[in-house]
Design a protein around this motif. Structure first.
Motif, PDB file in Angstrom:
ATOM      1  N   VAL A 219       0.663  -1.121   0.149  1.00  0.00           N
ATOM      2  CA  VAL A 219       0.019  -0.324   0.341  1.00  0.00           C
ATOM      3  C   VAL A 219       0.843   1.385  -0.189  1.00  0.00           C
ATOM      4  N   TYR A 220       2.390   1.277   0.491  1.00  0.00           N
ATOM      5  CA  TYR A 220       3.024   2.222   0.301  1.00  0.00           C
ATOM      6  C   TYR A 220       3.852   2.533  -0.400  1.00  0.00           C
ATOM      7  N   LYS A 221       3.612   1.856  -1.989  1.00  0.00           N
ATOM      8  CA  LYS A 221       4.461   2.526  -2.858  1.00  0.00           C
ATOM      9  C   LYS A 221       3.835   1.369  -4.306  1.00  0.00           C
ATOM     10  N   PRO A 222       4.118   2.526  -5.327  1.00  0.00           N
ATOM     11  CA  PRO A 222       3.117   2.018  -6.230  1.00  0.00           C
ATOM     12  C   PRO A 222       3.263   1.112  -7.887  1.00  0.00           C
ATOM     13  N   SER A 223       4.707   0.051  -7.388  1.00  0.00           N
ATOM     14  CA  SER A 223       4.885  -0.946  -7.828  1.00  0.00           C
ATOM     15  C   SER A 223       4.882  -2.396  -6.779  1.00  0.00           C
ATOM     16  N   TRP A 224       4.490  -3.445  -7.716  1.00  0.00           N
ATOM     17  CA  TRP A 224       4.499  -4.598  -6.522  1.00  0.00           C
ATOM     18  C   TRP A 224       5.925  -4.827  -6.291  1.00  0.00           C
ATOM     19  N   GLU A 225       6.201  -5.430  -5.170  1.00  0.00           N
ATOM     20  CA  GLU A 225       7.173  -6.720  -4.651  1.00  0.00           C
ATOM     21  C   GLU A 225       7.315  -7.715  -4.787  1.00  0.00           C
ATOM     22  N   PHE A 226       8.348  -8.324  -3.933  1.00  0.00           N
ATOM     23  CA  PHE A 226       8.737  -9.494  -4.152  1.00  0.00           C
ATOM     24  C   PHE A 226       8.127  -9.874  -2.349  1.00  0.00           C
ATOM     25  N   PRO A 227       7.815 -10.714  -1.822  1.00  0.00           N
ATOM     26  CA  PRO A 227       7.943 -10.681  -0.129  1.00  0.00           C
ATOM     27  C   PRO A 227       9.091 -10.697   0.428  1.00  0.00           C
ATOM     28  N   GLY A 228       9.085  -9.624   1.214  1.00  0.00           N
ATOM     29  CA  GLY A 228      10.769 -10.001   2.500  1.00  0.00           C
ATOM     30  C   GLY A 228      10.432  -8.314   3.044  1.00  0.00           C
ATOM     31  N   GLY A 229      11.623  -8.045   3.740  1.00  0.00           N
ATOM     32  CA  GLY A 229      11.666  -6.609   4.056  1.00  0.00           C
ATOM     33  C   GLY A 229      13.267  -6.685   4.418  1.00  0.00           C
ATOM     34  N   VAL A 230      13.720  -5.599   5.434  1.00  0.00           N
ATOM     35  CA  VAL A 230      14.638  -5.179   5.705  1.00  0.00           C
ATOM     36  C   VAL A 230      14.889  -6.271   7.063  1.00  0.00           C
ATOM     37  N   VAL A 231      16.484  -6.705   7.069  1.00  0.00           N
ATOM     38  CA  VAL A 231      17.229  -7.171   7.855  1.00  0.00           C
ATOM     39  C   VAL A 231      16.928  -6.556   8.748  1.00  0.00           C
ATOM     40  N   GLU A 232      16.638  -6.474  10.373  1.00  0.00           N
ATOM     41  CA  GLU A 232      16.347  -5.490  11.203  1.00  0.00           C
ATOM     42  C   GLU A 232      18.085  -5.529  11.925  1.00  0.00           C
ATOM     43  N   ARG A 233      19.070  -4.822  12.839  1.00  0.00           N
ATOM     44  CA  ARG A 233      19.502  -4.531  13.582  1.00  0.00           C
ATOM     45  C   ARG A 233      20.675  -6.306  14.581  1.00  0.00           C
ATOM     46  N   GLY A 234      20.836  -6.714  14.024  1.00  0.00           N
ATOM     47  CA  GLY A 234      21.352  -7.701  14.601  1.00  0.00           C
ATOM     48  C   GLY A 234      20.986  -9.348  14.911  1.00  0.00           C
ATOM     49  N   GLU A 235      20.071  -8.969  13.571  1.00  0.00           N
ATOM     50  CA  GLU A 235      18.875 -10.150  13.042  1.00  0.00           C
ATOM     51  C   GLU A 235      19.967 -10.882  11.671  1.00  0.00           C
ATOM     52  N   ALA A 236      19.905 -12.322  11.563  1.00  0.00           N
ATOM     53  CA  ALA A 236      20.288 -12.725  10.507  1.00  0.00           C
ATOM     54  C   ALA A 236      19.115 -12.529   9.430  1.00  0.00           C
ATOM     55  N   PRO A 237      20.596 -12.279   8.177  1.00  0.00           N
ATOM     56  CA  PRO A 237      19.183 -12.134   6.341  1.00  0.00           C
ATOM     57  C   PRO A 237      18.103 -13.319   6.398  1.00  0.00           C
ATOM     58  N   THR A 238      18.812 -14.623   6.831  1.00  0.00           N
ATOM     59  CA  THR A 238      17.949 -15.523   6.421  1.00  0.00           C
ATOM     60  C   THR A 238      16.911 -15.859   7.233  1.00  0.00           C
ATOM     61  N   ASP A 239      16.878 -15.601   8.947  1.00  0.00           N
ATOM     62  CA  ASP A 239      15.907 -15.325  10.054  1.00  0.00           C
ATOM     63  C   ASP A 239      14.572 -14.148   9.913  1.00  0.00           C
ATOM     64  N   ALA A 240      15.834 -12.858   8.759  1.00  0.00           N
ATOM     65  CA  ALA A 240      14.138 -12.107   7.662  1.00  0.00           C
ATOM     66  C   ALA A 240      13.689 -12.660   7.303  1.00  0.00           C
ATOM     67  N   ALA A 241      14.106 -12.820   6.079  1.00  0.00           N
ATOM     68  CA  ALA A 241      13.638 -14.179   5.285  1.00  0.00           C
ATOM     69  C   ALA A 241      11.868 -14.638   6.100  1.00  0.00           C
ATOM     70  N   GLN A 242      12.386 -15.526   6.847  1.00  0.00           N
ATOM     71  CA  GLN A 242      11.276 -15.942   7.365  1.00  0.00           C
ATOM     72  C   GLN A 242      10.323 -14.909   8.195  1.00  0.00           C
ATOM     73  N   ARG A 243      11.236 -14.344   8.667  1.00  0.00           N
ATOM     74  CA  ARG A 243       9.771 -13.198   9.939  1.00  0.00           C
ATOM     75  C   ARG A 243       8.832 -12.761   8.534  1.00  0.00           C
ATOM     76  N   GLU A 244       9.514 -12.139   7.313  1.00  0.00           N
ATOM     77  CA  GLU A 244       8.384 -11.768   6.541  1.00  0.00           C
ATOM     78  C   GLU A 244       7.899 -12.387   5.865  1.00  0.00           C
TER      79      GLU A 244
END
Length: 347
Positions: A219-244
């Motif tokens: 809802v916050y951008k004009p184009s489509w996206e992949f499921p996912g998001g920004v990796v939080e501080r201290g978080e592993a990228p794979t954990d971020a992928a699962q969380r998102e």
């Protein structure tokens, strides 16, 4: 805070907003039309020739949130914005940029019955002493009513519609002030106001049995996206992928089911942050898993399964190049490193 008063031409936005600033201490009337008029004067004629509406200028959509943020650095606020905004993708772009700056938006639509709109348009005299000029303005307003009827479908779920058919501008302003106080028209888009540094983001590609990939519509951008998001501080990228994926789709993925396909360095463009973008293969979803997907309505409008050809109409060029590279990596069982979506040899 932004009070965005939307509606078709002739709905009485400007009159109501002039009254509203008198009811909100510290508020300021901000008309983005002035930004558009300035661009029309500054940009060369060959750039403006194909443009019939300054809202179609990317520079206008970028400057409107920039000017709003600059004004709120000078005055207490809120900013009261009387502006017709009937394209959903433009709304996503502008409101998303405001949210990225930490600016809350209360979104209203003045929505009198169409018969009343016709009466108000007929009574407009925009060019005193120039009957032909005034009639051109009235004709222009009438010509845009069908566009408003179409836009009302998404506005009804996005904004607070206010029937102003029996209200004076002053009464409309009082009604808006009440709704601002109770917060029912506040746009749910929330983003971090910290936009000073680049980020690491993790995205997950999910497929159906036909090999189509799942995209989501934020809802916050004009184009489509992949499921996912920004990796939080201290978080592993794979954990971020699962969380998102869990937060956005209600889908629980095991670490063992994720395989890294591509790493893309995305350059910063304007206010949009750059950084590393990791693309994971999340595997295939069966019919039951797809039927069980649950999206947070304040973040995502919907999802869609698309072929690479269909994705070309939904994704911006850099994101599309990233998708194609990730699909190629999946096909060949290789990890790809990209810069701005372009494969780069390493080692």
């Amino acid at each position: 805070m932004i009070v965005w008063v939307n509606g078709t031409f002739g709905a009485g936005k400007t009159s109501a907003c002039r009254e509203l600033v008198e009811l909100l201490p510290g508020s300021l009337l901000y008309d983005p039309e002035l930004v558009g008029q300035g661009l029309c004067r500054v940009l060369p004629a060959d750039r403006m020739a194909p443009v019939s509406d300054f809202q179609d200028l990317p520079s206008w959509r970028r400057l409107v949130p920039e000017v709003a943020a600059a004004l709120l650095a000078e005055v207490p606020g809120p900013l009261v914005v009387p502006m017709t905004l009937l394209r959903e993708d433009y709304r996503d772009e502008i409101f998303g940029a405001l949210a990225a700056r930490g600016l809350a938006v209360h979104h209203f639509v003045l929505d009198p019955a169409e018969t009343i709109l016709h009466e108000r348009i007929a009574a407009r005299d925009e060019c005193p002493g120039d009957p032909e000029g005034s009639e051109r303005v009235r004709s222009w307003c009438r010509e845009h009513l069908p566009q408003y009827r179409l836009a009302r479908r998404w506005l009804a779920r996005d904004a607070r519609l206010v029937d102003t058919g029996g209200l004076t501008p002053g009464q409309t302003a009082e009604r808006l002030a009440e709704l601002i106080k109770d917060g029912t028209a506040r746009c749910p888009i929330v983003q971090s106001a910290d936009s000073t540094g680049d980020t690491v983001a993790a995205a997950v590609l999910l497929f159906d049995g036909q090999g189509r990939v799942l995209l989501v519509d934020p809802v916050y951008k004009p184009s489509w996206e992949f499921p996912g998001g920004v990796v939080e501080r201290g978080e592993a990228p794979t954990d971020a992928a699962q969380r998102e994926v869990a937060e956005e789709l209600g889908l629980r993925l095991e670490t063992s089911s994720l395989r890294l396909l591509a790493v893309d360095w995305e350059p910063r463009t304007g206010p949009r942050r750059g950084g590393l973008r990791l693309m994971y293969d999340g595997g295939q979803l069966d019919t039951a898993a797809l039927a069980a997907l649950r999206l947070p309505p304040e973040e995502l409008r919907g999802w869609r399964l698309v072929t690479p050809e269909e994705a070309a109409a939904l994704l911006p060029p850099g994101r599309l190049r990233r998708l194609k590279a990730a699909l190629s990596a999946r096909e060949h069982g290789e990890l790809r490193y990209l810069e701005a979506g372009v494969p780069t040899a390493v080692g």
